[in-house]
Design a protein around this motif. Structure first.
Motif, PDB file in Angstrom:
ATOM      1  N   LEU A   1       0.897  -7.985   8.138  1.00 37.20           N
ATOM      2  CA  LEU A   1      -0.432  -7.858   7.535  1.00 37.20           C
ATOM      3  C   LEU A   1      -1.051  -6.502   7.851  1.00 37.20           C
ATOM      4  O   LEU A   1      -1.758  -5.928   7.023  1.00 37.20           O
ATOM      5  N   ILE A   2      -0.784  -5.990   9.045  1.00 39.94           N
ATOM      6  CA  ILE A   2      -1.313  -4.673   9.421  1.00 39.94           C
ATOM      7  C   ILE A   2      -0.667  -3.579   8.565  1.00 39.94           C
ATOM      8  O   ILE A   2      -1.324  -2.614   8.164  1.00 39.94           O
ATOM      9  N   LEU A   3       0.611  -3.745   8.248  1.00 41.85           N
ATOM     10  CA  LEU A   3       1.321  -2.757   7.426  1.00 41.85           C
ATOM     11  C   LEU A   3       1.013  -2.894   5.940  1.00 41.85           C
ATOM     12  O   LEU A   3       1.286  -1.972   5.161  1.00 41.85           O
ATOM     13  N   TYR A   4       0.434  -4.018   5.541  1.00 46.96           N
ATOM     14  CA  TYR A   4       0.113  -4.252   4.127  1.00 46.96           C
ATOM     15  C   TYR A   4      -0.942  -3.251   3.652  1.00 46.96           C
ATOM     16  O   TYR A   4      -1.881  -2.937   4.379  1.00 46.96           O
ATOM     17  N   ASN A   5      -0.763  -2.758   2.433  1.00 46.70           N
ATOM     18  CA  ASN A   5      -1.709  -1.799   1.866  1.00 46.70           C
ATOM     19  C   ASN A   5      -2.548  -2.461   0.787  1.00 46.70           C
ATOM     20  O   ASN A   5      -2.078  -2.686  -0.324  1.00 46.70           O
ATOM     21  N   PRO A   6      -3.816  -2.798   1.090  1.00 41.78           N
ATOM     22  CA  PRO A   6      -4.697  -3.344   0.055  1.00 41.78           C
ATOM     23  C   PRO A   6      -5.001  -2.290  -1.008  1.00 41.78           C
ATOM     24  O   PRO A   6      -4.655  -1.105  -0.865  1.00 41.78           O
ATOM     25  N   GLU A   7      -5.698  -2.706  -2.043  1.00 39.82           N
ATOM     26  CA  GLU A   7      -6.005  -1.812  -3.159  1.00 39.82           C
ATOM     27  C   GLU A   7      -6.760  -0.580  -2.710  1.00 39.82           C
ATOM     28  O   GLU A   7      -6.497   0.539  -3.173  1.00 39.82           O
ATOM     29  N   TRP A   8      -7.709  -0.748  -1.785  1.00 33.96           N
ATOM     30  CA  TRP A   8      -8.544   0.390  -1.397  1.00 33.96           C
ATOM     31  C   TRP A   8      -7.763   1.468  -0.642  1.00 33.96           C
ATOM     32  O   TRP A   8      -8.167   2.628  -0.637  1.00 33.96           O
ATOM     33  N   VAL A   9      -6.654   1.102  -0.014  1.00 31.82           N
ATOM     34  CA  VAL A   9      -5.844   2.112   0.683  1.00 31.82           C
ATOM     35  C   VAL A   9      -5.221   3.062  -0.340  1.00 31.82           C
ATOM     36  O   VAL A   9      -5.233   4.293  -0.170  1.00 31.82           O
TER      37      VAL A   9
END
Length: 545
Positions: free
Chosen positions: A211-219
Motif C-alpha cells: 500500500l505504501i508503494l501504491y501510487n494513487p491518482e494524485w501522485v
C-alpha cells in the motif's frame, strides 16, 4: 422521528406548506397530499397534517428548497379555486390525529357482562406521535456558534440523538469548551489504542508495504504538473459538474481565526480521504464513509486546530487507533499525500470533496456531515487564493514527526517487543543447536570392533562429561535463583542471564547416551524456566510469544 417547524400560507390556487428542515437528506423524501390530509417525510423529519380544506392529489407536486434558510416548500392545489382556508396558524389542531370512525351501528345489545370493562375506554391511536417543534418558524439560527464549518453552525444537530451518536464521538459538545473536548478526545484515544494490533501491523507488514508503494491518482498528477499548469491537467467530469450546479451560491465572511480554522481542518479531512483511497487502492468500499468520518477529528469530534503540527499529530494518532491498517510509515506517507493534493490546487481539492460528499450521501446518517462541513468547503474553497494553499502545503512539508511525538508510547512498546523477539530467537536457536548435538551423539554409538585404547578413551570422555554436567547443573540453578530476584530490572540483565543459559547448553552436549533421556528433560525444564523469567522481567505480553 422529529416534527419540524412549519408554516401554512395560501393564494387563490395553492395551499403552500413551508417546512423548516435544517438537517434533511433531500435525495430521499416523500410528499403526499389528498383531500384534507398532508404527509411529508425526509429523514429524520416526519410531518402529518389535517388540513382545514381539501386539496387535489397530483403525481409531481411543485416543490422548492431554500438552501440558505433550510426551508422546503410544497404547493398543494386547492380543490376549489379561490376558497379561503381558515385556521392555518392553529398548530395543535393541524397536528392532532383524526379519530377513528365507527362504521355502522351495533346490532346486538349486551345486557350483562362478567368482564370488567371501562365504559370510558378509548381506542388506541397507533399513528406516530407528533410534538410541536420548539423552534419558531423562520427564525432558525444556524450561524454564530461553535460547530460545523469554521465553527459557523449551532449544536441543534445533537437533538437528533440516534444519528449524532453514530456520527460523533463527542457527546453534549454544547456544554464543553473546545479545549475540554480536545482533552477528552485524547483520553479516549489512549484507551482505544491497541498495542497488539499495532505490533502485528509493524512486524507483519508485507501487505502494508504494498500500500505504501501504491501510487494513487494524485501522485501521477503531481509529477505531471511540473511541466503543465494544474488547470490544463485536472478536469471535472460531467457528473461532477452536475453536482456542482446543485450546490448553493454563498459568500463567506470569515474573520482571520475562522479562516485559519477552516484551512487546518481541511488538512484533517483530506488526510482521512487520502487514507481511504490509498488503503483501498482507489476503490471505495462500504466502509469508506465510516473510515473518513472516524479518522477525521474535525468530523467526529468537532475539533478545532490552532497549529499545523497539532493537525498532523492528531491525524496520525487516529490512523494508528481506529482503521484496519495501523502503521506509522503508512501514516507518514499519507501526510505527504495531503501535501501533494494541496499542491494540485483548488480544482483537485474540490474533486476530493465532491467524492466525500457522494460517499456521505450514500451512508446514513452521515449526509448530515455534508450540511455541516462538506458543502460549505466545496463552495468556499472555490474563492480561496491559490497562494494560500501553496503556503499551507509548504508548511506541511516542514512538519517532521517522530514516533515519540504521537503520544502513544510507541517507542517503548517497540523496544519491549524487540527485546522479547530477540530473546525468543536466541532461545529457539540454542535449543535447536542442543537437539542437533544430541542427535549427533546418538549416531556415534561405540563400535564392537573398537580397540581397547578406543574403549578406554571413550570411558574417560564419558566420565568427564558426567562431571561437567553435574557442575553445569549447580551453576545453572544458582543463576536462575539470581535471575528470579532481579528480573524486574533492565533488558541488559536478561541478556547476561541468557548467555549463561547458552553455556549450560553447550556443556550438556557431552552427556553420555545412557543418561540422555533424563538430561533432555532437565535441560528442557531449565531452558523453559529461564525463558519465562526473561519474559516476566521485560513485562512482555503472552502474544509476543
Amino acid at each position: 422521528m422529529l416534527t419540524p417547524a412549519f408554516d401554512l400560507t395560501q393564494d387563490d390556487k395553492f395551499l403552500i406548506i413551508s417546512i423548516q428542515v435544517p438537517y434533511a437528506k433531500f435525495s430521499e423524501y416523500e410528499v403526499h397530499f389528498e383531500d384534507d390530509e398532508f404527509m411529508f417525510f425526509c429523514k429524520p423529519y416526519y410531518l402529518k397534517l389535517n388540513l382545514p380544506g381539501k386539496v387535489v392529489y397530483i403525481d409531481q407536486p411543485k416543490c422548492e428548497y431554500d438552501f440558505e434558510k433550510r426551508i422546503f416548500k410544497v404547493y398543494a392545489p386547492k380543490a376549489q379555486r379561490g376558497e379561503v382556508f381558515e385556521g392555518l396558524d392553529l398548530v395543535n389542531i393541524l397536528l392532532k390525529p383524526k379519530k377513528c370512525k365507527v362504521v355502522g351501528t351495533p346490532k346486538i345489545e349486551v345486557l350483562e357482562s362478567t368482564n370488567d370493562v371501562d365504559e370510558n375506554d378509548e381506542e388506541f391511536d397507533w399513528s406516530i406521535e407528533q410534538v410541536p417543534s420548539e423552534d419558531e418558524f423562520g427564525s432558525l439560527n444556524i450561524t454564530g456558534q461553535q460547530c460545523g464549518f469554521a465553527n459557523n453552525y449551532s449544536f441543534s444537530v445533537f437533538n437528533l440523538k440516534e444519528e449524532a451518536q453514530e456520527i460523533f464521538d463527542v457527546s453534549e459538545p454544547q456544554s464543553k469548551t473546545p479545549k475540554t473536548r480536545s482533552i477528552e478526545r485524547i483520553q479516549i484515544e489512549n484507551k482505544k489504542f491497541d498495542e497488539e494490533h499495532y505490533l502485528a501491523d509493524l512486524y507483519n507488514d508485507e501487505e502494508i508495504q504494498q500500500l505504501i508503494l501504491y501510487n494513487p491518482e494524485w501522485v501521477t498528477l503531481y509529477d505531471e504538473i511540473e511541466n503543465k499548469p494544474p488547470d490544463d491537467i485536472i478536469k471535472f467530469t460531467s457528473e461532477e459538474k452536475e453536482r456542482l450546479r446543485k450546490l448553493p451560491c454563498k459568500e463567506y465572511l470569515l474573520d482571520k481565526n475562522q479562516k485559519k480554522t477552516a484551512y487546518l481542518s481541511l488538512i484533517d479531512i483530506l488526510f482521512a480521504y487520502a487514507y481511504n483511497k490509498r488503503t483501498t487502492e482507489g476503490e471505495n468500499t462500504v466502509e469508506s464513509a465510516w473510515t473518513i468520518n472516524k479518522i477525521s477529528a474535525t468530523l467526529s469530534w468537532l475539533e478545532t486546530y490552532s497549529s499545523i503540527q497539532q493537525v498532523a499529530i492528531t491525524s496520525i494518532r487516529r490512523s494508528l487507533i481506529y482503521p484496519l491498517y495501523r502503521h506509522f510509515e503508512l501514516s507518514v506517507t499519507i501526510l505527504e499525500d495531503v501535501r501533494k493534493i494541496m499542491m494540485l490546487g483548488i480544482k483537485y481539492i474540490m474533486k476530493c470533496l465532491l467524492e466525500i460528499h457522494e460517499m456521505f450521501n450514500l451512508s446514513e446518517p452521515r449526509y448530515i456531515l455534508n450540511d455541516l462541513f462538506i458543502v460549505d468547503y466545496i463552495v468556499w474553497i472555490q474563492r480561496c487564493p491559490a497562494t494560500k494553499l501553496v503556503s499551507l502545503a509548504a508548511a506541511l512539508e516542514k512538519v517532521l514527526l517522530t514516533k515519540g511525538d504521537i503520544g502513544l508510547n510507541l517507542v517503548d512498546i517497540e523496544t519491549l517487543a524487540k527485546v522479547a523477539w530477540m530473546s525468543r530467537e536466541s532461545f529457539l536457536l540454542d535449543s535447536s543447536a542442543t537437539k542437533e548435538s544430541k542427535t549427533n551423539m546418538e549416531d556415534k554409538q561405540p563400535d564392537h570392533s573398537q580397540t581397547s585404547t578406543d574403549k578406554t578413551l571413550s570411558s574417560q570422555i564419558e566420565k568427564l562429561s558426567l562431571d561437567a554436567h553435574s557442575r553445569a547443573s549447580e551453576e545453572s540453578n544458582s543463576e536462575y535463583e539470581e535471575c528470579s530476584s532481579c528480573t524486574s530490572g533492565s533488558s541488559g540483565t536478561s541478556s547476561s542471564t541468557y548467555e549463561t543459559d547458552s553455556s549450560v547448553d553447550s556443556d550438556d552436549d557431552s552427556d553420555s547416551a545412557s543418561d540422555e533421556s533424563d538430561d533432555d528433560s532437565e535441560t528442557s525444564d531449565s531452558d523453559n524456566n529461564s525463558y519465562c523469567r526473561l519474559l516476566r522481567g521485560a513485562s512482555i505480553q503472552e502474544w509476543y510469544m
